[in-house]
Design a protein around this motif. Structure first.
Motif, PDB file in Angstrom:
ATOM      1  N   HIS A 168       0.830  -1.202   0.000  1.00 25.21           N
ATOM      2  CA  HIS A 168       0.000   0.000   0.000  1.00 25.21           C
ATOM      3  C   HIS A 168       0.864   1.252   0.000  1.00 25.21           C
ATOM      4  N   LEU A 169       1.896   1.242   0.834  1.00 20.92           N
ATOM      5  CA  LEU A 169       2.785   2.399   0.887  1.00 20.92           C
ATOM      6  C   LEU A 169       3.520   2.580  -0.439  1.00 20.92           C
ATOM      7  N   GLN A 170       3.911   1.472  -1.020  1.00 20.81           N
ATOM      8  CA  GLN A 170       4.593   1.540  -2.315  1.00 20.81           C
ATOM      9  C   GLN A 170       3.667   2.174  -3.356  1.00 20.81           C
ATOM     10  N   GLU A 171       2.415   1.789  -3.275  1.00 17.88           N
ATOM     11  CA  GLU A 171       1.415   2.321  -4.195  1.00 17.88           C
ATOM     12  C   GLU A 171       1.316   3.835  -4.074  1.00 17.88           C
ATOM     13  N   ILE A 172       1.254   4.308  -2.834  1.00 22.31           N
ATOM     14  CA  ILE A 172       1.157   5.749  -2.604  1.00 22.31           C
ATOM     15  C   ILE A 172       2.415   6.451  -3.104  1.00 22.31           C
ATOM     16  N   ASP A 218       4.350   5.497  -5.487  1.00 24.61           N
ATOM     17  CA  ASP A 218       4.291   5.529  -6.948  1.00 24.61           C
ATOM     18  C   ASP A 218       3.421   6.684  -7.422  1.00 24.61           C
ATOM     19  N   ILE A 219       2.290   6.860  -6.745  1.00 22.85           N
ATOM     20  CA  ILE A 219       1.370   7.933  -7.129  1.00 22.85           C
ATOM     21  C   ILE A 219       2.032   9.288  -6.926  1.00 22.85           C
ATOM     22  N   LEU A 220       2.708   9.438  -5.777  1.00 23.44           N
ATOM     23  CA  LEU A 220       3.357  10.714  -5.495  1.00 23.44           C
ATOM     24  C   LEU A 220       4.472  10.990  -6.499  1.00 23.44           C
ATOM     25  N   GLU A 221       5.147   9.934  -6.928  1.00 21.14           N
ATOM     26  CA  GLU A 221       6.190  10.125  -7.935  1.00 21.14           C
ATOM     27  C   GLU A 221       5.591  10.563  -9.257  1.00 21.14           C
ATOM     28  N   ARG A 222       4.450   9.985  -9.573  1.00 22.22           N
ATOM     29  CA  ARG A 222       3.778  10.368 -10.817  1.00 22.22           C
ATOM     30  C   ARG A 222       3.312  11.817 -10.778  1.00 22.22           C
ATOM     31  N   LEU A 223       3.036  12.314  -9.571  1.00 22.44           N
ATOM     32  CA  LEU A 223       2.598  13.700  -9.431  1.00 22.44           C
ATOM     33  C   LEU A 223       3.648  14.672  -9.944  1.00 22.44           C
ATOM     34  N   GLU A 224       4.899  14.238  -9.872  1.00 26.72           N
ATOM     35  CA  GLU A 224       5.974  15.151 -10.218  1.00 26.72           C
ATOM     36  C   GLU A 224       5.923  15.553 -11.692  1.00 26.72           C
TER      37      GLU A 224
END
Ligand SMILES: [Zn+2]
Length: 103
Positions: free
Chosen positions: A45-49, A51-57
């Motif tokens: 779950h943390l990895q998922e988040i 990944d999402i935060l990285e995509r935000l960049e």
């Protein structure tokens, strides 16, 4: 000439006459890489988040769920800026609206 409307009191803000304040609020799921490091169940779950935060960049990805990340932007007049800073989380009004019980 561009006219701005205060998002709180809906008054018009004349940029030549008074300062206009911009409030930007980012609400996102917190990710702490040191938290629960040895908890196997939470790792995915943390990895998922993360990944999402990285995509935000690269902000081209518009598919991010609003429950994970939300960005809000408001224009405020000087008066409402003052009110906002006194109570940025609107604690009193939240109490009134939702009728918080004091268990
Ligand atoms: Zn205002």
């Amino acid at each position: 000439m561009i006219r701005y409307i205060c998002d709180l009191c809906k008054c018009e803000i004349d940029p030549e006459d008074e300062l206009r304040y911009v409030v930007k609020i980012e609400v996102y799921a917190a990710y702490d890489p040191n938290l629960n490091a040895e908890d196997e169940d939470d790792r995915d779950h943390l990895q998922e988040i993360q990944d999402i935060l990285e995509r935000l960049e690269d902000e081209s990805d518009q598919q991010i769920g609003s429950d994970v990340y939300q960005k809000l932007r408001f224009d405020l007049c000087p008066e409402c800026r003052k009110k906002f800073l006194q109570n940025p989380l609107a604690r009193e009004s939240a109490k009134a609206v939702f009728g918080f019980s004091t268990n």
